[in-house]
Write an enzyme that holds these catalytic residues in place. Structure first.
Site, short mmCIF file in Angstrom:
data_model
loop_
_atom_site.label_atom_id
_atom_site.label_comp_id
_atom_site.label_asym_id
_atom_site.label_seq_id
_atom_site.Cartn_x
_atom_site.Cartn_y
_atom_site.Cartn_z
N ARG A 1 -62.66 -30.23 24.60
CA ARG A 1 -63.15 -30.67 23.30
C ARG A 1 -63.41 -29.49 22.36
NH1 ARG A 1 -66.84 -33.59 25.18
NH2 ARG A 1 -65.94 -35.64 24.88
N TYR A 2 -63.90 -28.40 22.89
CA TYR A 2 -64.21 -27.21 22.11
C TYR A 2 -63.21 -26.11 22.47
CZ TYR A 2 -68.70 -29.63 21.68
OH TYR A 2 -69.68 -30.56 21.44
N ARG B 1 -64.06 -23.60 25.72
CA ARG B 1 -64.59 -24.09 26.99
C ARG B 1 -64.01 -25.45 27.34
NH1 ARG B 1 -67.94 -24.05 22.81
NH2 ARG B 1 -69.41 -25.74 22.37
N CYS C 1 -72.41 -38.53 43.05
CA CYS C 1 -73.66 -37.82 42.77
C CYS C 1 -74.64 -38.05 43.91
CB CYS C 1 -74.29 -38.34 41.47
SG CYS C 1 -73.32 -38.01 39.98
N CYS D 1 -78.17 -42.06 37.98
CA CYS D 1 -79.12 -42.34 36.90
C CYS D 1 -78.70 -43.62 36.20
CB CYS D 1 -79.13 -41.17 35.90
SG CYS D 1 -79.46 -39.56 36.65
N CYS E 1 -76.67 -43.13 32.86
CA CYS E 1 -75.56 -42.18 32.91
C CYS E 1 -74.45 -42.57 31.93
CB CYS E 1 -75.00 -42.12 34.32
SG CYS E 1 -73.60 -40.99 34.48
N ARG F 1 -71.46 -41.56 32.16
CA ARG F 1 -70.21 -41.72 32.90
C ARG F 1 -70.34 -42.80 33.98
NH1 ARG F 1 -69.43 -35.52 33.00
NH2 ARG F 1 -68.21 -35.18 31.11
N ASP G 1 -76.95 -41.59 25.18
CA ASP G 1 -75.61 -42.01 24.78
C ASP G 1 -75.48 -43.52 24.81
OD1 ASP G 1 -74.41 -39.40 24.45
OD2 ASP G 1 -74.55 -39.17 26.63
N ASP H 1 -74.47 -36.45 21.08
CA ASP H 1 -73.04 -36.38 21.33
C ASP H 1 -72.40 -37.48 20.50
OD1 ASP H 1 -70.89 -35.14 22.70
OD2 ASP H 1 -72.16 -34.99 24.48
N LYS I 1 -71.10 -32.36 20.09
CA LYS I 1 -72.55 -32.41 19.92
C LYS I 1 -72.95 -31.93 18.53
CE LYS I 1 -73.66 -31.58 24.77
NZ LYS I 1 -72.25 -31.45 25.23
#
Length: 363
Positions: free
Chosen positions: A96-97, A100, A109, A113, A116, A118, A279, A316, A323
């Site tokens: 995206r950037y 990076r 995981c 959570c 989450c 994702r 999100d 985001d 972001k």
């Protein structure tokens, strides 16, 4: 690629287990089974031990124990709320950037959570990790883009991989001349701190690149004695630590709670980094605050704690636009009346108490 540590064998993964442990009500079992059919559940012994079963509003339970509201999706919610897919040139990579990339190694995981972003990509029926061929293709992509300075290992949680496999991955990345930083996003130091042992720490250190670890915690109680020791092992090995926190209704949408959390981070050599606005993931509306509430909390935090304790409050932007900092604005142009005695542009500055001052001040 991923081999789950036997230490996680006691993790609670079924609604009936949550009921048996007193972490959920038997009357809710049918609803929880419906949630479990769509979204993964995992509560490690460390996290289960932090939950106050006598409190119906326990902030730890709110993060990890499923509820029926997760099956209610709003019109603005999206299975890919931050637009990973739009910026994924090959499987496992999000670019995206310019300087990076995200490298999504695994889709499992230690804990799942309930907020989450994702959550649609992990759990029942989903792949658990990149295939070896996809892993090699992702490395080739990174090698072929000299602008990539930082690789962020994410997923899932990359510290669910074995130390042996992580060591291989770190060596592969460090061998790429233009990759100078490897950042690891993880819940493991909080959710399964025993995994941060000597072998794991050694696996994260590599010649040729600098390792950073971003520790995700949302409430000060998550930084248990065991979690603090796990973070100390990383810091003592020379690995710098930053924090990631999600602003969550009923968990940390309180200035005193955020103050305690940020102080705890700094006391444990973890620099507060991001406070994420929730999100727009499906079924998470009950956990999101408003942006205005987040801005007010940041304004109150500014006056309560050291600059070392200040995270960036970020959103985001849906659709993959990256972001944006969305903290309160303390600066605005002064009115023409207030500028009458000055040839220099004058501003109105609001201090942490809410008082307004002119800058430059009147002579």
């Amino acid at each position: 690629m991923n081999r789950i540590d036997p230490k996680l064998a006691a993790t609670l993964r079924q609604p009936a287990e949550l009921v048996e442990r007193g972490l959920a009500k038997a009357a809710d079992l049918a609803d929880l089974e419906r949630v479990a059919a769509r979204y993964a559940i995992a509560v490690t012994p460390d996290i289960a031990g932090l939950i106050d079963t006598e409190s119906p509003d326990d902030p730890i339970a709110r993060q990890f124990i499923p509820i029926a509201l997760e099956l209610v999706s709003g019109s603005s919610e999206n299975a890919d709320p931050i637009g990973d897919d739009a910026h994924s040139p090959v499987p496992g990579i999000v670019h995206r950037y310019p300087d990076r990339v995200l490298f999504k190694l695994v889709h499992v995981c230690a804990v799942y959570c309930r907020f989450c972003f994702r959550r649609e990509m992990v759990g029942p029926g989903k792949a658990t990790a990149l295939s070896e061929a996809a892993y090699r293709d992702a490395l080739d992509y990174i090698r072929g883009h000299n602008e990539i300075w930082e690789v962020i290992l994410t997923g899932g949680d990359p510290l669910m991989l074995s130390p042996r496999r992580l060591s291989e991955i770190m060596a592969d990345l460090a061998a790429i001349d233009h990759v100078k930083i490897v950042r690891i996003h993880t819940r493991v130091p909080v959710a399964a701190p025993a995994r941060i042992d000597e072998d794991m720490v050694e696996a994260l250190r590599v010649d040729g690149a600098t390792t950073w670890v971003a520790v995700h915690a949302n409430h000060p109680r998550e930084l248990s004695d065991e979690a603090r020791l796990a973070c100390a092992r990383l810091a003592d090995a020379g690995i710098p630590l930053v924090s990631q926190t999600v602003l969550l209704r009923g968990v940390n949408d309180d200035a005193a709670v955020l103050e305690a959390l940020m102080r705890a981070f700094v006391e444990n050599r973890i620099k507060p980094y991001y406070l994420h606005h929730g999100d727009l993931a499906p079924g998470t509306a009950h956990l999101r605050t408003t942006v205005a509430e987040g801005q007010e909390l940041m304004r109150r935090l500014r006056g309560r704690v050291s600059g070392l304790c200040q995270p960036d409050y970020v959103l985001d932007i849906p659709g993959g636009h990256g972001k944006a900092p969305i903290g309160p604005n303390y600066l605005s142009h002064a009115s023409s009346r207030e500028c009458v005695l000055s040839s220099e542009t004058r501003y109105r500055v609001v201090d942490y108490c809410g008082d307004v001052h002119l800058y430059p001040p009147e002579p």
